[in-house]
Design a protein around this motif. Structure first.
Motif, short mmCIF file in Angstrom:
data_model
loop_
_atom_site.label_atom_id
_atom_site.label_comp_id
_atom_site.label_asym_id
_atom_site.label_seq_id
_atom_site.Cartn_x
_atom_site.Cartn_y
_atom_site.Cartn_z
N LYS A 9 -4.35 -3.77 -33.75
CA LYS A 9 -5.29 -3.20 -32.62
C LYS A 9 -5.65 -1.78 -33.14
O LYS A 9 -6.74 -1.31 -32.36
CB LYS A 9 -4.68 -3.16 -31.15
N LYS A 10 -5.12 -1.20 -34.22
CA LYS A 10 -5.39 0.24 -34.40
C LYS A 10 -5.00 1.27 -33.19
O LYS A 10 -5.63 2.21 -33.00
CB LYS A 10 -6.84 0.59 -34.89
N ASP A 11 -4.20 0.79 -32.47
CA ASP A 11 -3.65 1.63 -31.49
C ASP A 11 -2.48 2.65 -32.33
O ASP A 11 -1.33 2.15 -32.40
CB ASP A 11 -2.77 0.92 -30.34
N TRP A 12 -2.80 3.61 -32.74
CA TRP A 12 -2.15 4.32 -33.74
C TRP A 12 -1.00 4.97 -33.16
O TRP A 12 0.19 4.93 -33.70
CB TRP A 12 -2.72 5.49 -34.61
N LEU B 290 12.36 -4.41 -42.72
CA LEU B 290 12.07 -2.95 -42.13
C LEU B 290 11.19 -2.25 -43.10
O LEU B 290 10.32 -1.42 -42.44
CB LEU B 290 13.63 -2.28 -42.39
N SER B 291 11.00 -2.72 -44.33
CA SER B 291 9.95 -2.05 -45.07
C SER B 291 8.75 -2.13 -44.48
O SER B 291 7.89 -1.16 -44.72
CB SER B 291 9.99 -2.87 -46.41
N GLU B 292 8.36 -3.13 -43.86
CA GLU B 292 6.94 -3.09 -43.27
C GLU B 292 6.86 -1.99 -42.01
O GLU B 292 5.99 -1.63 -42.00
CB GLU B 292 6.69 -4.67 -42.56
N THR C 267 -4.36 3.71 -51.19
CA THR C 267 -2.89 3.84 -51.88
C THR C 267 -1.97 3.08 -50.79
O THR C 267 -1.29 2.14 -51.39
CB THR C 267 -2.43 5.29 -51.93
N LEU C 268 -2.02 3.25 -49.59
CA LEU C 268 -1.26 2.48 -48.69
C LEU C 268 -1.63 1.01 -48.50
O LEU C 268 -0.85 0.31 -48.76
CB LEU C 268 -1.28 3.06 -47.24
N PHE C 269 -2.80 0.67 -48.69
CA PHE C 269 -3.36 -0.65 -48.73
C PHE C 269 -2.76 -1.38 -49.86
O PHE C 269 -2.25 -2.46 -49.82
CB PHE C 269 -4.77 -0.74 -48.68
N LEU C 270 -2.53 -0.71 -51.06
CA LEU C 270 -2.26 -1.53 -52.07
C LEU C 270 -0.46 -1.24 -52.30
O LEU C 270 0.05 -2.23 -52.81
CB LEU C 270 -2.45 -0.57 -53.70
N GLU C 271 0.04 -0.51 -51.68
CA GLU C 271 1.57 -0.32 -51.32
C GLU C 271 1.70 -1.58 -50.60
O GLU C 271 2.77 -2.20 -50.80
CB GLU C 271 2.04 0.90 -50.89
N ALA D 88 3.25 4.84 -41.72
CA ALA D 88 2.33 5.34 -42.60
C ALA D 88 1.03 5.08 -42.23
O ALA D 88 0.38 5.94 -42.32
CB ALA D 88 2.78 5.01 -44.06
N GLU D 89 0.58 3.82 -41.96
CA GLU D 89 -0.83 3.56 -41.82
C GLU D 89 -1.13 4.24 -40.35
O GLU D 89 -2.19 4.81 -40.41
CB GLU D 89 -1.17 2.04 -41.71
N ALA D 90 -0.14 4.16 -39.32
CA ALA D 90 -0.67 4.84 -38.04
C ALA D 90 -0.62 6.30 -38.35
O ALA D 90 -1.55 6.93 -37.51
CB ALA D 90 0.81 4.46 -37.02
N ALA D 91 0.28 6.88 -39.04
CA ALA D 91 0.24 8.29 -39.36
C ALA D 91 -1.16 8.82 -39.78
O ALA D 91 -1.78 9.88 -39.58
CB ALA D 91 1.19 8.90 -40.44
N ILE D 92 -1.88 7.91 -40.70
CA ILE D 92 -3.32 8.01 -41.23
C ILE D 92 -4.16 8.07 -40.12
O ILE D 92 -4.98 9.09 -40.04
CB ILE D 92 -3.56 7.28 -42.36
N GLY D 93 -4.02 7.12 -39.21
CA GLY D 93 -5.04 7.16 -37.99
C GLY D 93 -4.81 8.23 -37.06
O GLY D 93 -5.73 8.71 -36.42
N LEU D 94 -3.63 8.85 -37.18
CA LEU D 94 -3.37 9.90 -36.26
C LEU D 94 -3.76 11.36 -37.12
O LEU D 94 -3.21 12.41 -36.65
CB LEU D 94 -1.97 10.19 -35.79
N ASN D 95 -4.16 11.03 -38.30
CA ASN D 95 -4.73 12.43 -38.89
C ASN D 95 -3.42 13.24 -39.41
O ASN D 95 -3.36 14.23 -39.20
CB ASN D 95 -5.55 13.18 -38.18
N ASN D 96 -2.36 12.54 -39.89
CA ASN D 96 -1.19 13.19 -40.40
C ASN D 96 -0.80 12.21 -41.79
O ASN D 96 0.13 11.66 -41.84
CB ASN D 96 0.00 12.90 -39.54
#
Length: 492
Positions: free
Chosen positions: A251-254, A380-382, A425-429, A388-396
């Protein structure tokens, strides 16, 4: 892995195999003929409801771990290619398996969809969950804690199946700015309540309903233990939160994605596999990895035979006994030389027909699904990669870099020193860490990327340019005949 016995469950699968398409058969729920047992009779006590819930897990496992769904996200996204045929008359040929041929070519048809059974079984599972929810409160022989736990697990299964259906049949949440595009039918009542012909919810409403079910279930989980099997075989608070984090991410509810994934990481009591144990943990024959939050385990019958193992699609025994799906070079080339995750592939040189001549080529069989592996629903890895992806969405981006480096350090990959191109980078990880676990196509759609399949693609169409109506599949035509309010997806 926990082997699920089928003998006591068979009649419940038959009992509950009333799909979303068969609404005109709702009288079956009121009175079954002959020696069959009515739904009311079967669900009148705790024993019957628990057996039904156990059977529900089995039907859910069968739906998600079947060949069609378990290979779909990675096959469409480009992580998978096909191994050469072993048939005497087709030896060495590379062909598309018939049961996924139309989907693979982005040409699935509503009239005879490759995914028809996944759709109908999905709504049958939802109907089963609704029946359990409707009968549980009246159980006179169950404790309050037991009834609460039953409802929590049934609600989570209902939400999970709706979420998977939305991923396959509805464009990603961000497809329209306000998520006003079509979602899916969201069923909250069993068909025993009467014949209804619901329309599809918007994507926004679909996600709201999924989230509401999951939040409600989290309030219901108790300390009651319903089954004797290991905790990783059944939904619990941790795996439900892991699902909720995934839903928030889609939902991109970061903020909620970050907080929920962080909760699982910090409070689940589960730890990442160490670097030293990473390969050996995946190589185990009969147990999931220690960081698995939920695995739908294989079924073992009373005679000892095993069914539902993902090795049926990814397995390699020897050069004259292997299955159809291997890793593409597109995926293999993403790993650095020293990345230990490259050791998760069995590299086998097999005879392959190229221009009608046999050539010896390398194929990469994943070690994740050898032996008797179940379907890894959550690990847990997910959650680290969601955070990490949510942090990007939160400008962190610094937090994102930190989480990505946790996964990369474990893999012995070079650590990030900058946040440049952090989203890519995250997408590829995610692609490297979660390969074959059912994420790639949905990651591509969520990030509004094009599909590009290069190595091993044998379709006339090896990619799609985003946006495209072919990122989702057609609603099966016979469902549209029954429900006149059900709108078909664009282009089908």
């Amino acid at each position: 892995m926990k082997y699920l016995k089928t003998s006591i469950r068979l009649k419940f699968i038959m009992l509950f195999a009333i799909s979303f398409l068969l609404q005109n058969c709702s009288n079956f729920l009121e009175q079954e003929p002959g020696d069959k047992t009515s739904i009311t009779e079967q669900l009148k006590d705790k024993k019957g409801v628990l057996m039904a819930l156990n059977g529900l897990y089995l039907t859910l496992k069968n739906n998600v771990s079947g060949e069609i769904f378990s290979v779909y996200p990675d096959l469409q996204g480009g992580n998978i290619k096909f191994s050469p045929s072993l048939g005497s008359s087709t030896k060495g040929e590379i062909t598309i398996p018939e049961n996924i041929k139309e989907v693979y070519s982005f040409e699935d048809q509503s009239t005879d969809s490759n995914f028809k059974l996944f759709y109908t079984s999905g709504y049958s599972i939802i109907n089963q969950a609704n029946l359990i929810l409707e009968y549980t409160d009246a159980l006179a022989d169950a404790t309050t804690a037991e009834k609460s736990q039953i409802k929590a697990e049934a609600l989570t299964i209902r939400a999970y199946m709706h979420f998977l259906l939305s991923e396959v049949y509805s464009q990603n949440y961000g497809y329209t700015q306000d998520a006003s595009h079509m979602g899916i039918v969201y069923s909250t009542h069993s068909i025993s309540n009467g014949i209804t012909y619901p329309a599809r919810e918007t994507a926004a409403n679909t996600y709201s309903l999924i989230i509401n079910d999951l939040q409600t279930s989290l309030d219901l989980y108790s300390n009651a233990i319903l089954f004797n099997g290991p905790a990783y075989s059944y939904f619990n608070t941790n795996s439900t939160k892991a699902l909720l984090a995934r839903v928030y991410l889609s939902k991109k509810d970061w903020k909620n994605a970050y907080d929920t994934a962080n909760d699982v990481i910090e409070n689940s009591g589960v730890s990442l596999i160490s670097s030293a144990d990473y390969i050996s943990q995946w190589e185990k024959i009969d147990l999931p990895t220690s960081e698995t939050l939920l695995e739908f385990s294989v079924t073992k019958s009373t005679d000892g035979s095993v069914s539902g193992s993902l090795s049926s699609y990814f397995g390699y025994t020897f050069d004259t006994n292997y299955e159809r799906y291997t890793a593409s070079q597109d995926l293999i080339d993403l790993y650095e030389t020293n990345d230990i995750r490259k050791q998760l592939f069995l590299v086998k040189t097999l005879s392959t027909l190229v221009n009608l001549q046999p050539v010896m080529l390398n194929y990469y069989f994943t070690k994740k699904f050898q032996g008797n592996p179940g379907y890894v629903a959550f690990r847990l890895s997910e959650q680290y990669l969601i955070r990490a992806e949510a942090a990007i969405g939160l400008n962190n981006p610094e937090q994102a870099k930190k989480d990505i480096n946790i996964i990369r350090e474990r893999a012995n990959a070079a650590l990030l020193t900058t946040t440049d191109n952090i989203s890519e980078t995250l997408f590829l990880e995610r692609r490297k860490e979660l390969c074959f676990e059912g994420h790639l196509l949905f990651d591509i759609a969520r990030n509004k990327k094009d599909i590009s399949r290069i190595n091993g693609c044998i379709s006339l169409s090896c990619g799609l340019t985003y946006p495209s109506p072919k990122y989702v599949l057609p609603i099966p035509l016979n469902t549209l005949y029954i429900n006149s309010n059900l709108e078909q997806n664009e282009s089908y």
